[in-house]
Design a protein around this motif. Structure first.
Motif, PDB file in Angstrom:
ATOM      1  N   LYS A 254       0.795  -1.217   0.000  1.00 15.84           N
ATOM      2  CA  LYS A 254       0.000   0.000   0.000  1.00 15.84           C
ATOM      3  C   LYS A 254       0.837   1.281   0.000  1.00 15.84           C
ATOM      4  O   LYS A 254       0.358   2.321  -0.424  1.00 15.84           O
ATOM      5  N   PHE A 255       2.071   1.235   0.479  1.00 15.43           N
ATOM      6  CA  PHE A 255       2.856   2.456   0.679  1.00 15.43           C
ATOM      7  C   PHE A 255       4.123   2.444  -0.173  1.00 15.43           C
ATOM      8  O   PHE A 255       4.850   1.461  -0.232  1.00 15.43           O
ATOM      9  N   ILE A 256       4.391   3.585  -0.797  1.00 13.84           N
ATOM     10  CA  ILE A 256       5.437   3.672  -1.815  1.00 13.84           C
ATOM     11  C   ILE A 256       6.812   4.001  -1.261  1.00 13.84           C
ATOM     12  O   ILE A 256       7.809   3.837  -1.968  1.00 13.84           O
ATOM     13  N   TYR A 257       6.900   4.470  -0.026  1.00 16.34           N
ATOM     14  CA  TYR A 257       8.200   4.854   0.529  1.00 16.34           C
ATOM     15  C   TYR A 257       8.788   3.787   1.468  1.00 16.34           C
ATOM     16  O   TYR A 257       9.723   4.084   2.208  1.00 16.34           O
ATOM     17  N   LEU A 258       8.233   2.593   1.428  1.00 19.72           N
ATOM     18  CA  LEU A 258       8.759   1.560   2.312  1.00 19.72           C
ATOM     19  C   LEU A 258      10.064   0.951   1.798  1.00 19.72           C
ATOM     20  O   LEU A 258      10.835   0.396   2.573  1.00 19.72           O
ATOM     21  N   LYS A 259      10.323   1.066   0.502  1.00 21.43           N
ATOM     22  CA  LYS A 259      11.578   0.534  -0.033  1.00 21.43           C
ATOM     23  C   LYS A 259      12.797   1.281   0.523  1.00 21.43           C
ATOM     24  O   LYS A 259      13.735   0.656   1.012  1.00 21.43           O
ATOM     25  N   ALA A 298       7.779   6.302   7.005  1.00 21.44           N
ATOM     26  CA  ALA A 298       7.573   5.869   5.630  1.00 21.44           C
ATOM     27  C   ALA A 298       6.094   5.782   5.294  1.00 21.44           C
ATOM     28  O   ALA A 298       5.661   6.165   4.200  1.00 21.44           O
ATOM     29  N   VAL A 299       5.306   5.288   6.231  1.00 24.82           N
ATOM     30  CA  VAL A 299       3.863   5.161   6.021  1.00 24.82           C
ATOM     31  C   VAL A 299       3.219   6.539   5.876  1.00 24.82           C
ATOM     32  O   VAL A 299       2.433   6.793   4.951  1.00 24.82           O
ATOM     33  N   SER A 302       4.155   8.157   2.655  1.00 25.00           N
ATOM     34  CA  SER A 302       3.469   7.508   1.538  1.00 25.00           C
ATOM     35  C   SER A 302       2.028   7.980   1.428  1.00 25.00           C
ATOM     36  O   SER A 302       1.526   8.229   0.324  1.00 25.00           O
ATOM     37  N   LYS A 305       2.058  11.495   0.026  1.00 29.89           N
ATOM     38  CA  LYS A 305       2.413  11.476  -1.393  1.00 29.89           C
ATOM     39  C   LYS A 305       1.250  10.999  -2.240  1.00 29.89           C
ATOM     40  O   LYS A 305       0.940  11.593  -3.291  1.00 29.89           O
ATOM     41  N   LYS A 306       0.585   9.925  -1.800  1.00 31.01           N
ATOM     42  CA  LYS A 306      -0.542   9.401  -2.561  1.00 31.01           C
ATOM     43  C   LYS A 306      -1.683  10.414  -2.630  1.00 31.01           C
ATOM     44  O   LYS A 306      -2.347  10.558  -3.654  1.00 31.01           O
TER      45      LYS A 306
END
Length: 317
Positions: A254-259, A298-299, A302, A305-306
């Motif tokens: 679901k979240f894009i900044y977890l990487k 990060a969550v 994200s 950002k979304k």
């Protein structure tokens, strides 16, 4: 501790494993379901602690521990192992990402990996902390591997690559098929027996968990020298690990900044391992705090950002 106690606990563990298999049947584990079962395993550990307090004389008739001391030792050891096991989750994420394990097969891969880890940890506990201390240098190699992995994950444009020792050994011993065959560990191709990628995945999971155990088992032996309590704490910590992983996976989907958060955590864990036993050793509570704050940041980033992307898309329409 009598043999009957260990045999009874082994049967109890098998029952818990059966429950874990049942609750992940079908291979689809939602974030909500994983969160509920994570809470279940957490509460079950404290229910077991209550039985230690009430029936310690039955568990260990000739123990030097009082019921209160045994209960406190178990709870402390369990919370310590649970905190340290958070590190494993992020390594699992990298393993599944690299080997492209289908989502429906991940519960089975984790199950076999955890069972393997349970058996190997039981052997390590029987060996004892003193012998493990002689191999403390292995932590430095593993720490270097984690730091390198984190840096590669932060820099990568494509797929991250991890090729640990278990995979190389399996490929030397027997050929490996290119495709998964459900939960099968080996299949017959062209009249010969070949390993599947699933065998590599579960072997790597168990191997990585044991590498982390080189750190965590000596740590819990510092809490209690009673092997049964050490074993019980490890069993309950590992049984809840699969559900916790699927909580993490649900967040990663679901979240894009977890990487980038994952890359930072890999480097942090590596540095933490290097400092084990030194005057700069990072306390477990600090380590857990760093992991939770990193994931939370990060969550939140994200979500923001979304929301921004969604509003921008609406404006363009």
């Amino acid at each position: 501790m009598t043999p009957v106690t260990y045999i009874s606990f082994a049967l109890f563990t098998l029952m818990l494993v059966a429950i874990d298999i049942w609750q992940t049947r079908g291979g689809n584990v939602s974030l909500k379901k994983a969160a509920i079962w994570s809470l279940f395993w957490f509460l079950l550990a404290f229910l077991f602690a209550a039985t230690l307090y009430l029936f310690w004389d039955v568990y260990a008739p000739n123990s030097d521990y009082s019921a209160q001391k045994a209960t406190i030792a178990f709870i402390t050891g369990y919370l310590l192992e649970k905190s340290l096991s958070v590190d494993n989750l992020f390594v699992f994420a990298i393993i599944f990402h690299q080997y492209m394990v289908p989502e429906q097969l991940r519960p089975r891969a984790l199950l076999w990996g955890v069972i393997g880890a349970l058996v190997l940890r039981a052997i390590m506990i029987a060996v004892g902390a003193q012998l493990l201390a002689q191999y403390h240098w292995v932590l430095y190699l593993f720490a270097a591997f984690l730091i390198w992995t984190g840096i590669q994950l932060a820099r990568e444009q494509g797929e991250s690559q991890v090729n640990p020792l278990p995979e190389r050994l399996i490929r030397r011993l027997m050929p490996v098929s290119q495709q998964f065959a459900g939960g099968a560990l080996s299949v017959v191709e062209g009249g010969r027996r070949v390993a599947t990628p699933m065998l590599i995945v579960i072997t790597v999971i168990a191997f990585m968990d044991v590498m982390f155990a080189l750190d965590s088992i000596p740590a819990i032996f510092a809490v209690t020298r009673e092997p049964f309590l050490v074993l019980a704490a490890n069993v309950f910590a590992l049984l809840g690990l699969r559900s916790l992983y699927f909580v993490l996976q649900g967040m990663m989907d679901k979240f894009i900044y977890l990487k980038p958060a994952l890359a930072f955590i890999m480097v942090f864990i590596g540095i933490k391992m290097i400092l084990v036993g030194s005057e700069w050793e990072i306390p477990t509570i600090w380590s857990l705090t760093v992991l939770l704050v990193t994931m939370a940041a990060a969550v939140i980033a994200s979500v923001v950002k979304k929301r921004t992307l969604t509003e921008h898309a609406k404006v363009l329409e």
